[in-house]
Design a protein around this motif. Structure first.
Motif, mmCIF file in Angstrom:
data_model
loop_
_atom_site.group_PDB
_atom_site.id
_atom_site.type_symbol
_atom_site.label_atom_id
_atom_site.label_comp_id
_atom_site.label_asym_id
_atom_site.label_seq_id
_atom_site.Cartn_x
_atom_site.Cartn_y
_atom_site.Cartn_z
ATOM 1 N N UNK A 12 -38.307 65.916 132.429
ATOM 2 C CA UNK A 12 -37.534 64.697 132.400
ATOM 3 C C UNK A 12 -37.544 63.893 131.136
ATOM 4 N N UNK A 13 -37.950 64.459 129.993
ATOM 5 C CA UNK A 13 -37.891 63.693 128.762
ATOM 6 C C UNK A 13 -36.445 63.393 128.382
ATOM 7 N N UNK A 14 -35.527 64.237 128.811
ATOM 8 C CA UNK A 14 -34.102 64.007 128.606
ATOM 9 C C UNK A 14 -33.378 64.355 129.901
ATOM 10 N N UNK A 15 -32.296 63.650 130.232
ATOM 11 C CA UNK A 15 -31.510 64.068 131.385
ATOM 12 C C UNK A 15 -31.045 65.502 131.183
ATOM 13 N N UNK A 16 -31.178 66.342 132.209
ATOM 14 C CA UNK A 16 -30.926 67.764 132.016
ATOM 15 C C UNK A 16 -29.827 68.335 132.905
ATOM 16 N N UNK A 17 -29.437 67.631 133.962
ATOM 17 C CA UNK A 17 -28.401 68.136 134.856
ATOM 18 C C UNK A 17 -27.274 67.111 134.938
ATOM 19 N N UNK A 18 -26.093 67.444 134.461
ATOM 20 C CA UNK A 18 -24.964 66.505 134.552
ATOM 21 C C UNK A 18 -24.625 66.220 136.011
ATOM 22 N N UNK A 19 -24.390 64.972 136.339
ATOM 23 C CA UNK A 19 -24.027 64.605 137.702
ATOM 24 C C UNK A 19 -23.116 63.386 137.683
ATOM 25 N N UNK A 20 -22.181 63.358 138.618
ATOM 26 C CA UNK A 20 -21.284 62.209 138.759
ATOM 27 C C UNK A 20 -21.593 61.440 140.038
ATOM 28 N N UNK A 21 -22.741 61.724 140.662
ATOM 29 C CA UNK A 21 -23.049 61.137 141.973
ATOM 30 C C UNK A 21 -23.637 59.740 141.845
ATOM 31 N N UNK A 22 -24.684 59.585 141.037
ATOM 32 C CA UNK A 22 -25.305 58.260 140.906
ATOM 33 C C UNK A 22 -25.995 58.136 139.562
ATOM 34 N N UNK A 23 -26.243 56.893 139.162
ATOM 35 C CA UNK A 23 -26.936 56.618 137.903
ATOM 36 C C UNK A 23 -27.511 55.214 137.947
ATOM 37 N N UNK A 24 -28.241 54.839 136.896
ATOM 38 C CA UNK A 24 -28.832 53.504 136.784
ATOM 39 C C UNK A 24 -28.294 52.825 135.530
ATOM 40 N N UNK A 25 -27.859 51.597 135.670
ATOM 41 C CA UNK A 25 -27.378 50.801 134.554
ATOM 42 C C UNK A 25 -28.016 49.427 134.648
#
Length: 380
Positions: free
Chosen positions: A72-85
């Protein structure tokens, strides 16, 4: 360089976006604190940022890249489901707290599954002894006989997913029927429509949380073409860990101590021995978990729990997270012992199925490589 820096400074130093800095914080790689001059902002430890920057500049060998990506040092799987802002959870672009104020689980599923049709979790399956054992047994039996997801259309899989969530809910104690899921849970647990609203809110808040351990496990299973119940079973067994979806069980045990000893003695014991209080603090929400804030504002926890939350927050500086809110809700309304996990597992099954469906579109098996650190083989 000062001891603390702003988000903009951290992003510039690392050459990343704010989302990546939040990921570093969530993995404990960057320490965060409130800005004394403006409590709405956060500051990030400059030493941690500098350490990460040096690692990036040191070169990205294949094994280093693989290790960092996996952990998890970098986001590794592209996803359009959820995120944090900015310490807020967003589900397909919609603020989760705002969504939870009005949406049913069925509507949340339609959003996460990107479905053009309304979602229906109705189920007539009756469970003699509902609970965790029944839930996992149900999924295991379905996984053993399920069809591969390969070669099947998304809309067909969505229909199967509806049935899975409906059966899982019944296994955790929801009343069989055609009502929305939160009403069926309230009926099964002998609760009023007012409590049903609390259950609805709590479960919508829990439907997804980006690439958690359980979501990753689900996506690995989905990438192999396993059946949909197998994908869900993989995710939910991972969710069942006390450091993940069953953390509310640890909080419930803490609340049981309050009943026997009182909040002052419990807090004194934990703080004097250096033990962390279960359910307080969250790496992704250093200023407080907005999901917990929303849910705790909707009911009054028992007096001893309310005093405990206030004192623990004041003495540690850590805010209660969603696990505290779930355990308080379960305790206050006398829900079954496993109700908090049942709500979490049922709600999160919607998100796990969303990850399964999204992963199927990738068309590639997730196969991390091991970095061997054991005894070298004898070449002689």
């Amino acid at each position: 360089m000062g001891s603390w820096m702003s988000m903009d400074e951290a992003c510039t130093r690392l050459g990343v976006r704010p989302q990546t800095v939040y990921a570093y914080v969530s993995r404990g790689k960057i320490e965060v604190m409130s800005d004394p001059a403006d409590t709405r902002r956060s500051l990030y430890r400059a030493e941690d940022v500098a350490t990460l920057a040096r690692r990036k500049q040191a070169g990205r060998k294949h094994e280093t890249l693989a290790t960092n990506t996996l952990f998890g040092a970098e986001p590794s799987i592209p996803t359009a489901i959820s995120t944090f802002v900015r310490e807020r959870l967003y589900l397909r672009g919609q603020d989760a707290v705002t969504l939870a104020a009005r949406a049913t689980l069925e509507e949340a599923a339609q959003l996460l599954w990107d479905s053009g049709q309304p979602v229906d979790f109705s189920s007539s399956v009756k469970v003699a002894r509902p609970g965790r054992v029944a839930a996992f047994r149900t999924l295991a039996e379905l996984a053993a006989t399920g069809h591969s997801t390969h070669g099947r259309m998304k809309r067909v899989l969505q229909v199967e997913g509806q049935a899975l969530v409906g059966q899982l809910a019944n296994a955790f104690g929801a009343q069989p029927g055609q009502h929305p899921l939160h009403l069926r849970f309230a009926q099964g647990w002998g609760q009023t429509p007012a409590v049903a609203e609390l259950l609805r809110t709590a479960m919508v808040l829990l439907v997804d949380h980006e690439l958690t351990s359980s979501a990753f496990a689900t996506r690995i299973t989905a990438s192999t073409g396993a059946s949909l119940p197998a994908c869900l079973l993989s995710g939910l067994t991972t969710l069942s860990g006390p450091l993940h979806g069953d953390a509310s069980g640890r909080v419930k045990a803490l609340f049981d101590e309050l009943e026997r000893q009182g909040e002052d003695q419990v807090i004194a014991h934990y703080l004097s021995t250096g033990q962390p209080l279960a359910g307080f603090g969250h790496h992704l929400y250093p200023e407080g978990d907005p999901r917990a804030t929303m849910l705790l504002a909707m009911f009054k926890p028992p007096a001893v729990i309310a005093r405990f939350i206030e004192k623990a927050t004041r003495l540690t500086g850590l805010q209660p997270n969603i696990d505290v809110a779930l355990a308080a809700l379960s305790t206050h309304y006398g829900l079954p012992d496993d109700a908090a996990f049942g709500m979490f597992a049922t709600a999160r099954s919607i998100g796990l199925l969303a990850h399964s469906l999204e992963q199927l579109g990738v068309g590639q098996v997730i196969r991390p490589r091991g970095r061997y650190v054991g005894v070298l083989p004898d070449k002689g």
